[in-house]
Design a protein around this motif. Structure first.
Motif, mmCIF file in Angstrom:
data_model
loop_
_atom_site.group_PDB
_atom_site.id
_atom_site.type_symbol
_atom_site.label_atom_id
_atom_site.label_comp_id
_atom_site.label_asym_id
_atom_site.label_seq_id
_atom_site.Cartn_x
_atom_site.Cartn_y
_atom_site.Cartn_z
ATOM 1 N N LEU A 199 0.872 -1.182 0.000
ATOM 2 C CA LEU A 199 0.000 0.000 0.000
ATOM 3 C C LEU A 199 0.897 1.217 0.000
ATOM 4 N N SER A 200 0.753 2.121 -0.994
ATOM 5 C CA SER A 200 1.553 3.357 -1.013
ATOM 6 C C SER A 200 1.157 4.268 0.139
ATOM 7 N N GLY A 201 2.087 5.122 0.548
ATOM 8 C CA GLY A 201 1.795 6.099 1.603
ATOM 9 C C GLY A 201 1.000 7.260 1.018
ATOM 10 N N MET A 202 -0.306 7.301 1.324
ATOM 11 C CA MET A 202 -1.169 8.373 0.801
ATOM 12 C C MET A 202 -1.740 9.161 1.984
ATOM 13 N N SER A 203 -1.477 10.475 1.992
ATOM 14 C CA SER A 203 -1.970 11.306 3.097
ATOM 15 C C SER A 203 -3.479 11.196 3.218
ATOM 16 N N TRP A 204 -3.950 11.070 4.435
ATOM 17 C CA TRP A 204 -5.369 10.956 4.795
ATOM 18 C C TRP A 204 -5.996 9.623 4.359
ATOM 19 N N ILE A 205 -5.254 8.780 3.641
ATOM 20 C CA ILE A 205 -5.822 7.508 3.176
ATOM 21 C C ILE A 205 -5.073 6.319 3.771
ATOM 22 N N SER A 206 -3.751 6.359 3.752
ATOM 23 C CA SER A 206 -2.969 5.249 4.318
ATOM 24 C C SER A 206 -2.897 5.420 5.832
ATOM 25 N N GLU B 225 2.914 7.653 -14.497
ATOM 26 C CA GLU B 225 1.472 7.405 -14.429
ATOM 27 C C GLU B 225 0.898 7.663 -13.050
ATOM 28 N N ALA B 226 1.780 7.655 -12.039
ATOM 29 C CA ALA B 226 1.347 7.630 -10.641
ATOM 30 C C ALA B 226 0.563 8.860 -10.218
ATOM 31 N N ALA B 227 -0.309 8.664 -9.242
ATOM 32 C CA ALA B 227 -0.930 9.793 -8.548
ATOM 33 C C ALA B 227 0.175 10.555 -7.814
ATOM 34 N N ALA B 228 0.018 11.855 -7.723
ATOM 35 C CA ALA B 228 0.938 12.737 -6.984
ATOM 36 C C ALA B 228 2.339 12.753 -7.610
ATOM 37 N N HIS B 229 3.393 12.388 -6.817
ATOM 38 C CA HIS B 229 4.758 12.730 -7.257
ATOM 39 C C HIS B 229 5.497 11.615 -7.989
ATOM 40 N N ALA C 220 5.933 1.300 -8.854
ATOM 41 C CA ALA C 220 4.695 2.015 -8.496
ATOM 42 C C ALA C 220 4.322 2.948 -9.632
ATOM 43 N N GLY C 221 3.020 3.169 -9.728
ATOM 44 C CA GLY C 221 2.515 4.066 -10.766
ATOM 45 C C GLY C 221 1.876 3.256 -11.875
ATOM 46 N N GLY C 222 0.559 3.117 -11.823
ATOM 47 C CA GLY C 222 -0.163 2.449 -12.912
ATOM 48 C C GLY C 222 -0.566 1.018 -12.627
ATOM 49 N N PHE C 223 -0.468 0.564 -11.368
ATOM 50 C CA PHE C 223 -0.786 -0.852 -11.088
ATOM 51 C C PHE C 223 -2.147 -0.992 -10.404
ATOM 52 N N LEU D 247 0.575 -0.043 -4.633
ATOM 53 C CA LEU D 247 -0.692 0.453 -5.180
ATOM 54 C C LEU D 247 -1.158 1.677 -4.409
ATOM 55 N N GLY D 248 -1.496 2.741 -5.142
ATOM 56 C CA GLY D 248 -2.091 3.912 -4.517
ATOM 57 C C GLY D 248 -3.554 4.009 -4.910
ATOM 58 N N THR D 249 -3.789 4.479 -6.131
ATOM 59 C CA THR D 249 -5.153 4.719 -6.604
ATOM 60 C C THR D 249 -6.053 3.484 -6.427
ATOM 61 N N ARG D 250 -5.545 2.282 -6.755
ATOM 62 C CA ARG D 250 -6.388 1.075 -6.644
ATOM 63 C C ARG D 250 -6.848 0.865 -5.196
ATOM 64 N N LEU D 251 -5.956 1.046 -4.245
ATOM 65 C CA LEU D 251 -6.364 0.793 -2.855
ATOM 66 C C LEU D 251 -7.149 1.966 -2.267
ATOM 67 N N MET D 252 -6.961 3.151 -2.842
ATOM 68 C CA MET D 252 -7.832 4.276 -2.459
ATOM 69 C C MET D 252 -9.275 3.955 -2.854
ATOM 70 N N MET D 253 -9.427 3.218 -3.967
ATOM 71 C CA MET D 253 -10.762 2.875 -4.477
ATOM 72 C C MET D 253 -11.207 1.525 -3.916
ATOM 73 N N LEU E 125 -7.712 16.491 -5.970
ATOM 74 C CA LEU E 125 -7.520 15.073 -5.631
ATOM 75 C C LEU E 125 -6.346 14.484 -6.418
ATOM 76 N N PRO E 126 -5.307 13.984 -5.715
ATOM 77 C CA PRO E 126 -4.255 13.253 -6.443
ATOM 78 C C PRO E 126 -4.874 11.966 -6.999
ATOM 79 N N LEU E 127 -4.574 11.629 -8.216
ATOM 80 C CA LEU E 127 -5.164 10.431 -8.823
ATOM 81 C C LEU E 127 -4.240 9.936 -9.934
ATOM 82 N N GLN F 84 -3.270 7.643 -13.462
ATOM 83 C CA GLN F 84 -3.926 7.335 -14.738
ATOM 84 C C GLN F 84 -4.682 6.013 -14.679
ATOM 85 N N VAL F 85 -4.222 5.128 -13.783
ATOM 86 C CA VAL F 85 -4.808 3.796 -13.664
ATOM 87 C C VAL F 85 -6.267 3.855 -13.201
ATOM 88 N N VAL F 86 -6.720 5.021 -12.765
ATOM 89 C CA VAL F 86 -8.130 5.150 -12.359
ATOM 90 C C VAL F 86 -9.050 4.677 -13.494
HETATM 91 C C1 LIG Z 1 -5.417 10.276 -2.837
HETATM 92 C C2 LIG Z 1 -3.929 10.097 -2.874
HETATM 93 C C3 LIG Z 1 -3.122 10.735 -1.926
HETATM 94 C C4 LIG Z 1 -1.729 10.628 -1.995
HETATM 95 N N1 LIG Z 1 -0.957 11.277 -1.078
HETATM 96 C C5 LIG Z 1 0.399 11.210 -1.182
HETATM 97 C C6 LIG Z 1 1.246 11.899 -0.255
HETATM 98 O O1 LIG Z 1 0.758 12.557 0.653
HETATM 99 N N2 LIG Z 1 2.596 11.819 -0.409
HETATM 100 C C7 LIG Z 1 3.151 11.101 -1.436
HETATM 101 O O2 LIG Z 1 4.384 11.089 -1.556
HETATM 102 N N3 LIG Z 1 2.379 10.416 -2.311
HETATM 103 C C8 LIG Z 1 1.028 10.460 -2.208
HETATM 104 N N4 LIG Z 1 0.254 9.767 -3.089
HETATM 105 C C9 LIG Z 1 0.926 8.959 -4.143
HETATM 106 C C10 LIG Z 1 1.107 7.507 -3.724
HETATM 107 O O3 LIG Z 1 1.918 7.417 -2.581
HETATM 108 C C11 LIG Z 1 1.722 6.640 -4.859
HETATM 109 O O4 LIG Z 1 3.009 7.092 -5.203
HETATM 110 C C12 LIG Z 1 0.883 6.606 -6.098
HETATM 111 O O5 LIG Z 1 -0.488 6.572 -5.775
HETATM 112 C C13 LIG Z 1 1.230 5.368 -6.941
HETATM 113 O O6 LIG Z 1 0.605 5.412 -8.193
HETATM 114 P P1 LIG Z 1 -0.858 4.789 -8.510
HETATM 115 O O7 LIG Z 1 -1.837 5.740 -7.937
HETATM 116 O O8 LIG Z 1 -0.878 4.695 -9.978
HETATM 117 O O9 LIG Z 1 -0.937 3.451 -7.836
HETATM 118 C C14 LIG Z 1 -1.140 9.847 -3.025
HETATM 119 C C15 LIG Z 1 -1.966 9.166 -3.933
HETATM 120 C C16 LIG Z 1 -3.339 9.282 -3.869
HETATM 121 C C17 LIG Z 1 -4.195 8.533 -4.859
#
Ligand SMILES: Cc1cc2nc3c(=O)[nH]c(=O)nc-3n(C[C@H](O)[C@H](O)[C@H](O)COP(=O)(O)O)c2cc1C
Length: 344
Positions: free
Chosen positions: A17-24, A139-143, A167-170, A189-195, A306-308, A310-312
């Motif tokens: 599970l990727s580190g996502m603020s407010w989600i992870s 492809e990844a959400a955020a950075h 990471a990014g697109g899985f 996984l970020g976006t997939r586990l957010m969903m 909303l960070p998101l 492309q895999v959405v």
């Molecule tokens: C809603 C959301 C919040 C996120 N918040 C952060 C964050 O606070 N810091 C960070 O470095 N990445 C953040 N990310 C990015 C993820 O850690 C991860 O790199 C990315 O989601 C991987 O790509 P994927 O979405 O295609 O799986 C966030 C992603 C999402 C979807």
């Protein structure tokens, strides 16, 4: 499945599970770790008190290995890293900065370190202190990086000796099979586990994202000052048009400092004294944190951002976290059969 990643962290599936603020948050981290993967706690928007409480909550919810992330350019990151070290968190994930000192202290108690990188130069540098690299493609959400996962992962897998997590697109088993074929030994996984049903993101965001396609995100430096992928929405269009907005940052930074348990005056003096580059970056961040909060917690993407990834566009349902991991593990078999058939 057995890779150097499953061996290194003592997990059943090479899925993180990727580190996502407010989600992870602790419940998500534990759900992934209990399902056989490795959950990464996001500490970016936590005060040190919240970080300690979150780590202890994870330990109540699971006896499996877990990780916690520190994003070094966020305010308060070094203080949060200190808490993770004191709590002897089994795996520390360090992103956006040099993690050698934190890594040395983590290794001293037997912990492991994942360095998040987006290019070959940083991957080679992080190899000196990390046990594994989390490689985040375009492809990844955020950075994510400037280069796509398809090209970045093999380039970094060739350049380093330590195992790589892609990471990014899985989102599914095809993705895991592809990542393994590219030389990675796990996926995050970020976006997939957010969903998922377990994800704490506002239900309105989940419903909205279900309708989005692969081209409904944008990659821009005008939102938080770093290249960042976000959903195209009224809120993100306004934020991109505004770019750096110092008066707004002045207001938002007070709220953010309060949320993170930092004295605002001290933060403001420290940032101002550290030069224009830092003032600019932290002003961007103050506005970005607020906009993320409005979207993820309040579900308002007209005002928030909303960070998101492309895999959405490949995600059409809201299963549980456990179902996502179970599906991926089964789907990867199908991918292998298709490959075998094609190659025979
Ligand atoms: C809603 C959301 C919040 C996120 N918040 C952060 C964050 O606070 N810091 C960070 O470095 N990445 C953040 N990310 C990015 C993820 O850690 C991860 O790199 C990315 O989601 C991987 O790509 P994927 O979405 O295609 O799986 C966030 C992603 C999402 C979807």
């Amino acid at each position: 499945m057995k890779t150097r990643i499953t061996e290194l962290f003592g997990i059943r599936h090479p899925i993180l599970l990727s580190g996502m603020s407010w989600i992870s948050v602790p419940e998500m981290v534990a759900a992934v770790s209990n399902a056989g993967g490795l959950g990464i706690l996001a500490t970016g928007v936590y005060s040190t008190t919240q970080t300690r409480a979150a780590v202890r909550r994870i330990r109540e919810l699971t006896d499996k290995p877990f990780a916690a992330n520190v994003t070094l350019y966020f305010p308060g990151a070094h203080e949060n890293a200190r808490v993770l070290l004191e709590e002897k968190v089994p795996v520390i994930n360090i992103s956006m900065g040099k993690g050698d000192k934190i890594a040395a202290e983590c290794h001293a108690y037997g912990g492991k370190v994942i360095g998040t990188v987006v290019n070959v130069k940083h991957a080679k540098a992080a190899e000196a202190w990390a046990d594994a690299l989390l490689v985040t493609g375009h492809e990844a959400a955020a950075h994510g990086g400037d280069v796509t996962t398809l090209v970045l992962v093999p380039a970094i897998a060739d350049a380093v000796k330590i195992p790589v997590i892609a990471a990014g697109g899985f989102a599914d088993g095809r993705g895991l099979a592809a990542a393994l074929a590219l030389g990675a030994e796990g996926i995050a996984l970020g976006t997939r586990l957010m969903m998922t049903q377990d994800s704490p993101i506002n239900g309105a965001c989940k419903a909205l994202a279900l309708d989005k396609g692969i081209a409904d995100t944008v990659y821009t430096t005008r939102f938080d000052g770093q290249p960042c992928r976000i959903l195209v929405s009224k809120g993100s269009k306004k934020a991109i048009r505004r770019g750096l907005d110092l008066p707004r940052a002045f207001v938002n930074s007070r709220q953010i400092a309060k949320m993170m348990g930092m004295p605002w005056g001290k933060l403001a003096i420290g940032v101002t004294a550290s030069g224009w580059k830092n003032v600019k970056q932290l002003s961007f961040l103050a506005n970005a944190f607020k906009a993320f909060q409005v979207s993820t917690l309040e579900g308002d993407v007209d005002k928030g951002v909303l960070p998101l990834g492309q895999v959405v566009g490949l995600i059409h349902d809201l299963p549980t976290v456990a179902e996502v991991l179970d599906r991926i593990v089964h789907e990867v078999e199908g991918a292998r059969d298709r490959l075998d058939a094609a190659l025979s």
